[in-house]
Design a protein around this motif. Structure first.
Motif: not given
Ligand code: SF4
Lengths: 325, 427, 422
Positions: C246-264
């Motif tokens: 979903s991060a890849a498909y939706m992109g934008g802030w959804v992607d940003e948010l999800l991947m930032r969470y993964v970072d943490i």
């Protein structure tokens, strides 16, 4: 460039903050095991469990509103006031600082050895791909990454300690304290260093080999060869240098995690009174403040490591665009 | 006649892979004389790139391997220098057996002078000085080749995007090339590098010295690579499809630059390409390769005017603006791991006769009245060469019609759906 | 299918990902029946699990308490006698005390069966292709055989034997064919001479300090390792795929948010995250699986995302998107199948890490002490290394070879499935 570094530092701070917050929430929603214990003790000794609970909450400030507790919790950590260790009867930070030297004593040599040896073998393997040495190295690396380090430690103790008697089985703190740079200390640190290095060497080697292989086949290496570059110059300037870019990621990210996790197990196995052992004892004795403190140490090492890695990346790779991330 | 500067003799280059040995270059001869431009033309996979990389052995070995063949580099100065440096590896050809082996005919492997350890071959001395001889590049060790690579024989490559090391500035990379072959100090090398950048037409060279490759466009990168190749005034420039990855206008600029530099420095160019248009523009001599073998070689005018080999004819008919029907050569390149007997082109050749399918590749026959050699049985004794000197397309149609696919049906007719221009990585 | 066939042989495994599994299934004719069975099996499973949860879960306790006003009684609800405690299937020697972990394990096995075994069995040609690729790597084939044995023994045998208990007549017996000096202080079943004692077939791998049979301990350890490895990995795969795709498909802030969470999540060293969580909660195997499953997916989700991002550039994907397919449909039908190779490879390489982590936690005593895991046995053997080498050594060997086998297979899968590697 400077703007980029500032942004990375800010992000690292955010990460640290978020981790603190999440930990706080976890503490809130889980039952406090010390409370149960206190109440039990109070009941046993004929006291009033409720009073014991009140006293405990009073002492720890648990009767304040959630928000106040939260802000206090965060400020305390930021100010370096990491709480009180009941089992060691000293501030958590003091306990950690006291045990840190023991951890460094064996982990620093391990990091150096595993980086140098691991990368060396990996590069050699890549340059001599499909040779017997390469196959042998790859196979040995599989053993290295697969062998459970705590069990490996026990096996080494069994063979070289119990059976052959070459190395002491019990770690003597007095030797480490008084004769840090002596042969006796090296002898008792030797097996822990071997155990800690084995997995890291194997991991390093596999990555270094894979990365270097990409560069060995690269066009620009051919260009360098066509220029007349050979031997060491070829290796160091044209293969090793570009390989450092992806390897820096590995060193901080994976290797650090691996070393931190293994060091706890290694300390437990060999009885070294370092931070890992401190953490373990705290868990066994339910000394929550100390548990948190010793868990935050690797977390912050990891946060800082990630930050350094990002910055190193920009220094090592001119192609990176600072607009990204 | 003076000896060619580079003579490739009976070169075999192979790659050992999981699927068997790939005979990428399977016994070819190419000569390059001082100051001339020789083009090797061929489809992808014909072995032309491998040939160019075998000369200075810059290909990966292993998996690459040169079991048979010789690459002679006849630069007297280099011969003297290396003879001093590797006295134990010099071989003096005695007068009694000298004349035959050093000439133009191909020495079979066992007739090569000296043994495996000898790579500096001395043919004549006047007094103590070596006056004629060559370096056998195939036998030469890496530490001998490093002087020649970049010093006497320079390379430029197909893809400028990946031929420069991304983590160093272009200045650093040119300075390295300069200092590898001279004793210049950093300051002098830097000046030389800026001169070179200027020479190849990089505007504001001094300012761009400290830029990284990713800050240059493709055409500019190729210029940087040329500057790097020129660092020590090489005698030969080996250019492996240097314009293929660039767009058309830039291509022309780079070709002009190469011609200009060649005129200035008098160097020889060995130019590898699949583009006959480029060949017509720059070549003095042409070597046509197919499936690891030379089909035809000759002077460019003769070859374009009267192509002798059916394959060359087919290639030339593919050129737009040449009149005639556009032709597609049916079939695809023969297997390189297990090449067929006889002429490599036979499965796709409309003229093929039984002799074409047996024995080895036909020898190189001279073409009467032209500076041309061709490997086709029709130029041998007992054949009428005019048979193959017809339009390839017409020949294709004719055989298809008259034979009703009897013989060609097996060879060319069945798999015409596969185009010649089967693109893929070269080699 | 012909086209796909020639493609496969020519371009290798990368084309396999393009095959539409549902399509294949539809065309083979027997779809309704199989799908019915599949759905039926899941439904039946769900009902059983629900029944168990209601009868034994916290909800049931609350309900019972609510009805009766006191927890320690027996009740009759709707005419069925309800007793607290797990359901027990008891057929002679076949006693299966179903726990929460068992429910999860059965669910995992069902998913593996329907989404791996069945598709492979129904496409023999494809299976043969995979097998040919895989067979090239001899180490991986041996590993596969080893793991299948471990899996079968570990899942089936514990149903028929009970957890080994202390036996003070058989303490510290050496493994069969080996001998030990009686001075070590263990019991002795077969005395060779006065001072030498030999192992017996009764306890082929010897016994522990308190006389528990190591072979049985090891077999139960197999089950624990397989449970941890498979359940937690399946959970990881599901979450990672959902998040990454979903991060890849939706992109934008959804992607940003999800991947930032993964970072943490990835910044928090996994081992210590698990350590902290298992400290805060009461340790049990179920909890350990949950912790590993819910917090171990960061790395895989990054792989899924980057792979999916590449795929979304491709034509068929854009075609599907512009044809107005719903996001969920596009993700399910086009993104997920296309990244499945990377997911399988990453998951196989993640399993050994999870097994190792469980063993380490058990070794540290941070797991359920009543469940015999390899880590607990190693820990038990650690204290008398000098007298009984086998207690720590034998389960460790099994652990080592299991991890090694997964690593070999993961490596072979990467070679066979990953188009980026040659
Ligand atoms: S006529 Fe025979 S020898 Fe000549 S090109 Fe054709 S096949 Fe080859």
């Amino acid at each position: 460039m400077r703007w980029y570094v500032i942004r990375r530092v800010a992000w690292a701070a955010v990460v640290a903050f978020v981790i603190l917050t999440i930990t706080f929430l976890f503490l809130e929603i889980t039952p406090d095991q010390q409370v149960a214990q206190l109440q039990f003790q109070a009941a046993q000794s004929g006291g009033d469990p409720e009073a014991a609970l009140d006293a405990y909450e009073q002492r720890r400030g648990l009767n304040q509103p959630l928000w106040d507790r939260y802000t206090e919790y965060v400020t305390n950590y930021v100010q370096g006031n990491w709480g009180w260790s009941d089992t060691r009867s000293e501030p958590v930070l003091d306990a950690i600082v006291a045990s840190l030297p023991y951890s460094i004593m064996y982990s620093a040599p391990s990091i150096v050895i595993s980086t140098v040896v691991g990368m060396g073998i990996g590069l050699y393997s890549a340059l001599n791909q499909y040779t017997k040495t390469d196959y042998a190295a790859t196979f040995v690396a599989f053993f290295g990454i697969s062998i459970p380090n705590f069990w490996f430690g026990i096996m080494l103790l069994l063979i070289f300690g119990e059976t052959l008697g070459w190395f002491p089985i019990i770690f003597q703190t007095s030797i480490a304290d008084t004769q840090t740079f002596s042969l006796a200390n090296l002898r008792q640190l030797f097996l822990p260093i071997v155990v800690l290095s084995t997995g890291a060497i194997a991991g390093n080697m596999r990555y270094a080999r894979a990365e270097a292989l990409e560069y060995v086949r690269a066009e620009f290496v051919k260009t360098a060869r066509a220029k007349g570059a050979t031997g060491w110059r070829m290796l160091s300037r044209h293969i090793l240098r570009p390989t450092l870019v992806p390897l820096s990621t590995l060193l901080v990210g994976d290797l650090l995690g691996l070393l931190l996790a293994s060091s706890l197990l290694v300390e437990v196995v060999f009885g070294i009174p370092g931070v890992g052992r401190l953490s373990y004892d705290a868990i066994i004795n339910q000394d929550t403040d100390l548990v948190l403190g010793t868990v935050f140490i690797p977390v912050f090492i990891s946060v800082v490591g990630n930050l350094l890695q990002d910055i190193a990346y920009t220094v090592l790779d001119p192609r990176i665009s600072y607009g990204d991330r | 006649m003076s000896d060619p500067l580079i003579s490739v003799k009976n070169l075999h280059t192979q790659f050992h892979t999981d699927d068997g040995t790939v005979r990428a270059v399977d016994g070819i001869d190419v000569d390059v004389s001082r100051g001339e431009t020789v083009c090797i033309v061929g489809e992808s996979g014909s072995g032309k790139t491998v040939t160019s990389e075998s000369i200075t052995k810059i290909l990966q070995m292993p998996p690459g391997d040169i079991p048979i063949g010789e690459v002679q580099f006849r630069d007297v100065e280099s011969v003297r220098e290396l003879a001093d440096q590797f006295p134990k590896r010099v071989f003096d050809v005695h007068e009694d057996d000298a004349p035959g082996t050093a000439g133009t005919d191909v020495p079979p492997e066992e007739d090569r002078p000296g043994d495996e350890k000898h790579f500096v071959i001395v043919e004549e001395r006047s007094g103590d000085r070596i006056s004629r001889g060559y370096i056998d590049m195939v036998r030469a060790p890496d530490n001998a080749l490093r002087k020649i690579r970049g010093g006497d024989i320079a390379h430029i490559f197909q893809n400028p995007q990946s031929a420069l090391n991304p983590v160093y500035t272009v200045g650093w990379q040119i300075v390295e090339a300069v200092q590898l072959h001279s004793d210049d100090d950093d300051e002098a090398a830097r000046e030389r590098a800026i001169d070179l950048l200027d020479r190849v037409g990089i505007p504001d060279a001094a300012a761009r010295f400290d830029d990284y490759p990713h800050e240059f466009s493709g055409g500019m990168k190729q210029r940087v690579i040329i500057a790097m190749a020129l660092a020590s005034n090489p005698d030969v420039l080996i250019a492996d499809e240097p314009t293929t990855a660039l767009d058309v206008t830039i291509q022309a600029q780079i070709l002009d630059l190469l011609a200009e530099i060649q005129e200035d420095l008098g160097m020889a160019i060995l130019f590898i390409t699949h583009d006959l248009g480029v060949v017509a523009e720059i070549a003095d001599r042409v070597v046509v390769m197919y499936a690891g073998k030379v089909m035809e070689s000759g002077e460019v005018f003769d070859l374009f005017e009267s192509p002798a080999h059916p394959y060359t004819r087919a290639l030339l008919e593919c050129l737009p603006g040449r009149g005639g029907d556009m032709v597609s050569i049916g079939g695809s390149l023969p297997s390189v791991t297990n090449p067929p007997d006889g002429c490599r082109f036979a499965p796709r050749c409309p003229h093929a006769v039984d002799d074409c399918f047996t024995g080895d590749q036909p020898p190189m026959y001279s073409v009467e009245g032209a500076d041309q050699e061709v490997s086709c049985v029709f130029y041998g004794d007992g054949y009428d060469e005019s048979v193959v000197q017809t339009e390839f397309a017409a020949a294709q149609n004719r055989t298809a019609r008259t034979d009703g696919g009897r013989t060609t049906g097996r060879r060319a007719g069945t798999d015409t759906d596969e185009s010649v221009r089967s693109d893929g990585g070269d080699r | 299918m012909m086209a796909a066939d020639t493609d496969n042989t020519r371009r290798g495994s990368s084309r396999f990902e393009d095959i539409d599994w549902n399509e294949v299934e539809q065309r083979s004719g027997s779809r309704p029946l199989l799908t019915t069975i599949k759905l039926g099996s899941f439904a039946l499973f769900g009902l059983l699990a629900l029944y168990d949860a209601i009868r034994n879960g916290p909800f049931a306790e609350w309900l019972l308490e609510y009805i009766s006003g006191g927890p320690q009684a027996e009740y009759t609800v709707l005419g069925i006698e309800v007793a607290t405690g797990a359901p027990t299937f008891d057929f002679g020697s076949f006693v299966w005390d179903v726990t929460g972990v068992d429910w999860l394990f059965v669910a995992t096995l069902m998913v593996m069966f329907w989404y791996a075994v069945v598709p492979l069995a129904r496409n023999p040609r494809m299976t043969r292709y995979y097998w040919r690729q895989f067979r090239k790597n001899r180490a991986a084939v041996i590993s596969m055989v080893y793991l299948v044995v471990i899996f079968l023994v570990g899942t089936i045998v514990p149903l028929f034997i009970s957890v080994p208990t202390s036996n003070f007549q058989a303490q510290l017996l050496p493994p069969v064919f080996t001998t030990v000096s009686t001075a070590a202080g263990g019991d002795c079943l077969v005395q060779v001479t006065d001072s030498v004692c030999r192992g017996t077939m009764a306890h082929p791998l010897g016994t522990t300090r308190d006389g528990r049979d190591i072979l049985k301990l090891v077999i139960f350890g197999m089950r624990v390792s397989m449970q941890i490895g498979l359940i937690a990995t399946l959970m990881n795969i599901v979450i990672a795929t959902a998040i990454g795709a979903s991060a890849a498909y939706m992109g934008g802030w959804v992607d940003e948010l999800l991947m930032r969470y993964v970072d943490i999540q990835l910044t928090f060293p996994q081992f210590f995250l698990f350590l902290l969580l298992s400290y805060l909660f009461e340790p049990s195997l179920f909890l350990l699986i949950m912790i590993f499953g819910l917090f171990g997916w960061g790395g895989i989700s990054r792989i899924v995302r980057s792979e999916a991002l590449q795929r979304t550039e491709e034509e068929y994907f854009k075609a599907a998107q512009s044809a107005g397919a719903s996001p969920l449909y596009v993700v399910r039908r086009h993104v997920v199948p296309n990244v499945s190779n990377s997911i399988i490879t990453a998951a196989t390489l993640a399993i050994p890490g999870l097994i190792l982590a469980e063993a380490a936690f058990a070794f540290l005593g941070l797991s359920d002490p009543t469940i015999p895991s390899w880590g607990t046995t190693i820990s038990a053997g650690r204290n008398y290394l000098g007298t009984a080498w086998w207690v720590a050594t034998i389960p460790g060997l099994f652990l080592f070879f299991t991890i090694l086998a997964f690593n070999f297979i993961g490596d072979a899968l990467r070679d066979a499935l990953d188009p980026r590697q040659e």
